[in-house]
Design an enzyme around this catalytic site. Structure first.
Site, PDB file in Angstrom:
ATOM      1  N   SER A 177       0.826  -1.203   0.000  1.00  0.00           N
ATOM      2  CA  SER A 177       0.000   0.000   0.000  1.00  0.00           C
ATOM      3  C   SER A 177       0.862   1.255   0.000  1.00  0.00           C
ATOM      4  CB  SER A 177      -0.956  -0.051   1.194  1.00  0.00           C
ATOM      5  OG  SER A 177      -1.972   0.907   1.081  1.00  0.00           O
TER       6      SER A 177
ATOM      7  N   GLU B 105     -10.162  -3.927  -5.928  1.00  0.00           N
ATOM      8  CA  GLU B 105      -9.688  -2.814  -5.108  1.00  0.00           C
ATOM      9  C   GLU B 105      -9.385  -1.566  -5.944  1.00  0.00           C
ATOM     10  OE1 GLU B 105      -5.701  -2.822  -3.476  1.00  0.00           O
ATOM     11  OE2 GLU B 105      -5.412  -4.864  -4.206  1.00  0.00           O
TER      12      GLU B 105
END
Length: 299
Positions: free
Chosen positions: A148, A244
């Site tokens: 991330s 996502e």
């Protein structure tokens, strides 16, 4: 086919964590909520030793096998939208890599935004990478990992290292990296409601906290490494979920790297949530971990 465990996790994240994050603009409240999530971890193997060490003035978690003298170093940069951290979840995942690989993992506790905006976290992690080289660790004995926001910092670190003439590590593994702060990927719109963890509004809010003001060029490769020059980069592996928001950060990174001759591998997992390999209860997480271990062993 998605496992029943993954279906259950998606439902849990959407109905609890995602709603909580969406309704929280206060960073301290967000950190408190994520600390609660951080408790949902299993114990690590008794073979693992965890200590802390100051490197270049930066506190680092150090994770390795007990009595190991391995020269291999894994510099892992944790995610957390640039503003929070979940050390139990991350260190648990890293320990699951350390055991089969016999590597010495180093996890910098880098400064978080908004108290320490860009480029504080990048400066910190770059300093740790440089210190490994300066202390005699061979570049071929270094692996870079991240997820991330940590993937963003890892990519930016390598772009800065290349610019400054530092050698590249042996390989790099990233989980759902944040690579495009302009949010120009199709998945930013296409997966706006299917992402089980983040909404686009939350992502933009965290981006603004990280960058502090509107004066930054979002195409700066230390902010959006997607727009950097990847020529000369080491082998890469990416893992991301199909539903996502940041899916296309990974797919476009792999595409751009391949165009520059980089040995880039990508795995998009059907309906899996953001950074799903961190959740060890998932069969998909175990499968991804095995792929990562085999990739690192090859390099």
């Amino acid at each position: 086919m998605i496992s029943w465990q993954a279906k259950a996790l998606n439902l849990f994240l959407k109905q609890t964590v995602k709603r909580s994050i969406e309704n929280t603009k206060d960073v301290n409240k967000l950190r408190f909520q994520m600390r609660a999530l951080d408790k949902f971890t299993f114990g690590v193997s008794a073979k693992i030793e965890r200590t802390q060490l100051i490197r270049e003035g930066i506190l680092c978690d150090e994770i390795k096998l007990k009595l190991s003298n391995s020269k291999k170093k894994l510099l892992y940069i944790h995610g957390g939208a640039f503003v929070f951290k979940t050390p139990a979840i991350h260190n648990n995942f890293i320990a699951r890599l350390v055991e089969p690989l016999d590597v010495h993992a180093i996890v910098p506790d880098y400064p978080l935004a908004p108290e320490h905006p860009f480029p504080a976290a990048l400066d910190c992690c770059y300093a740790v990478y440089k210190s490994l080289l300066d202390s005699g660790t061979l570049p071929e004995d270094i692996i870079i990992g991240g997820d991330s926001a940590g993937g963003n910092i890892a990519l930016s670190l390598l772009l800065r290292a290349k610019h400054n003439g530092l050698p590249m590590p042996s390989c790099c593994v990233l989980l759902s990296p944040v690579a495009d702060m302009t949010q120009s990927g199709l998945s930013s719109v296409e997966n706006r409601f299917s992402d089980a963890l983040f909404s686009l509004e939350v992502m933009l809010h965290c981006r603004n906290l990280y960058l502090e003001d509107d004066n930054h060029d979002l195409h700066n490769h230390e902010i959006s490494p997607l727009f950097g020059d990847f020529s000369g980069f080491p082998p890469f592996m990416f893992h991301a979920g199909s539903a996502e928001l940041m899916r296309d950060d990974s797919t476009r990174l792999a595409e751009f790297m391949l165009a520059k001759g980089v040995d880039a591998h990508i795995q998009i997992w059907h309906q899996m949530p953001h950074v799903f390999p961190l959740f060890e209860q998932l069969p998909e997480s175990k499968a991804a971990l095995q792929q990562i271990v085999e990739f690192i062993k090859k390099h």
